[in-house]
Write a protein that holds these residues in place. Structure first.
Motif, PDB file in Angstrom:
ATOM      1  N   GLU A  17      45.742  30.647  44.712  1.00  9.88           N
ATOM      2  CA  GLU A  17      46.057  31.461  45.883  1.00  9.88           C
ATOM      3  C   GLU A  17      47.530  31.850  45.877  1.00  9.88           C
ATOM      4  OE1 GLU A  17      45.233  31.489  50.665  1.00  9.88           O
ATOM      5  OE2 GLU A  17      46.012  29.633  49.798  1.00  9.88           O
ATOM      6  N   ILE A  18      48.386  30.946  45.421  1.00  7.42           N
ATOM      7  CA  ILE A  18      49.817  31.277  45.371  1.00  7.42           C
ATOM      8  C   ILE A  18      50.069  32.456  44.440  1.00  7.42           C
ATOM      9  CG2 ILE A  18      52.032  30.449  44.437  1.00  7.42           C
ATOM     10  CD1 ILE A  18      51.597  27.868  45.902  1.00  7.42           C
ATOM     11  N   ARG A  19      49.399  32.498  43.285  1.00 12.28           N
ATOM     12  CA  ARG A  19      49.558  33.658  42.404  1.00 12.28           C
ATOM     13  C   ARG A  19      49.114  34.933  43.115  1.00 12.28           C
ATOM     14  NH1 ARG A  19      46.284  34.421  36.792  1.00 12.28           N
ATOM     15  NH2 ARG A  19      44.608  34.878  38.268  1.00 12.28           N
ATOM     16  N   ASP A  20      47.993  34.877  43.837  1.00 14.38           N
ATOM     17  CA  ASP A  20      47.525  36.054  44.573  1.00 14.38           C
ATOM     18  C   ASP A  20      48.545  36.487  45.620  1.00 14.38           C
ATOM     19  OD1 ASP A  20      45.170  36.194  43.132  1.00 14.38           O
ATOM     20  OD2 ASP A  20      43.954  35.194  44.658  1.00 14.38           O
ATOM     21  N   LEU A  21      49.133  35.528  46.309  1.00 10.29           N
ATOM     22  CA  LEU A  21      50.109  35.852  47.350  1.00 10.29           C
ATOM     23  C   LEU A  21      51.381  36.444  46.750  1.00 10.29           C
ATOM     24  CD1 LEU A  21      49.599  32.664  49.541  1.00 10.29           C
ATOM     25  CD2 LEU A  21      49.014  35.006  50.217  1.00 10.29           C
TER      26      LEU A  21
END
Length: 201
Positions: A17-21
């Motif tokens: 999720e951090i990569r997506d954010l």
């Protein structure tokens, strides 16, 4: 090889999720940006580096808050990144001084916009951990605008869910800065990381 063709070595955040954010923040602040969020650890080079640089690589990494290159005349806002043993991989001929590994959040031509972005996200104290998986050699001439676009997931941000990329890109810069700040704030762990960071401020 053309005069403008150069090679770089990138570390990409692992799928999360951090990569997506991070990718969402990079896109929403500059829809013309081409590369997904990454840490550049080597380059530019005129010749392709050794393929050994693409060997399997796994590491932890940390964001150490928002910084900028304004004093160097560049409209760049970035998250300083801590990566253990970064000096083993660092080789940037055009960079003088100690390594400054980072993820560029905005790397545009508008200094006023860059300053607005920095003043919005710097107070967030964006200290969070994420994983790195793999080191990739990239070529500047192969950079395509859809590289980042294909990596953006608007569904991670409630206010952008169901929206098309071009519609999100057409929002006012003020709205886009707000969405980027919201996305980056979601990266911040709660409670804060309770471990020693490999790099200090």
């Amino acid at each position: 090889m053309s005069e403008s063709e150069k090679y770089f070595v990138f570390m990409f955040p692992a799928k999360s999720e951090i990569r997506d954010l991070l990718n969402l923040a990079v896109f929403i602040l500059n829809p013309r940006e081409k590369w997904p969020a990454h840490i550049t650890v080597a380059g530019p080079f005129r010749r392709r580096p050794s393929a050994r640089a693409q060997a399997k690589f796994k590491s932890s990494a940390f964001s150490l808050g928002a910084w900028n290159f304004f004093s160097e005349g560049r409209s760049t806002v970035y998250l300083k990144a801590g990566v253990p043993n970064i000096r083993k991989y660092w080789s940037k001929p055009d960079f003088i001084g100690n390594p400054v590994p980072h993820i560029s959040i905005y790397n545009g031509k508008d200094l006023d916009t860059a300053k607005k972005i920095f003043h919005k996200i710097e107070p967030l104290r964006l200290i969070f951990g994420f994983n790195i998986e793999g080191i990739e050699i990239v070529r500047s001439s192969s950079q395509r605008q859809f590289d980042l676009r294909s990596s953006v997931n608007l569904e991670v941000m409630p206010g952008l869910q169901g929206m098309k990329l071009d519609d999100a890109a057409a929002l006012s810069i003020e709205d886009r800065i707000d969405f980027a700040a919201e996305a980056l704030a979601k990266c911040k762990p709660s409670p804060p990381l309770q471990q020693d960071l490999p790099f200090k401020f």
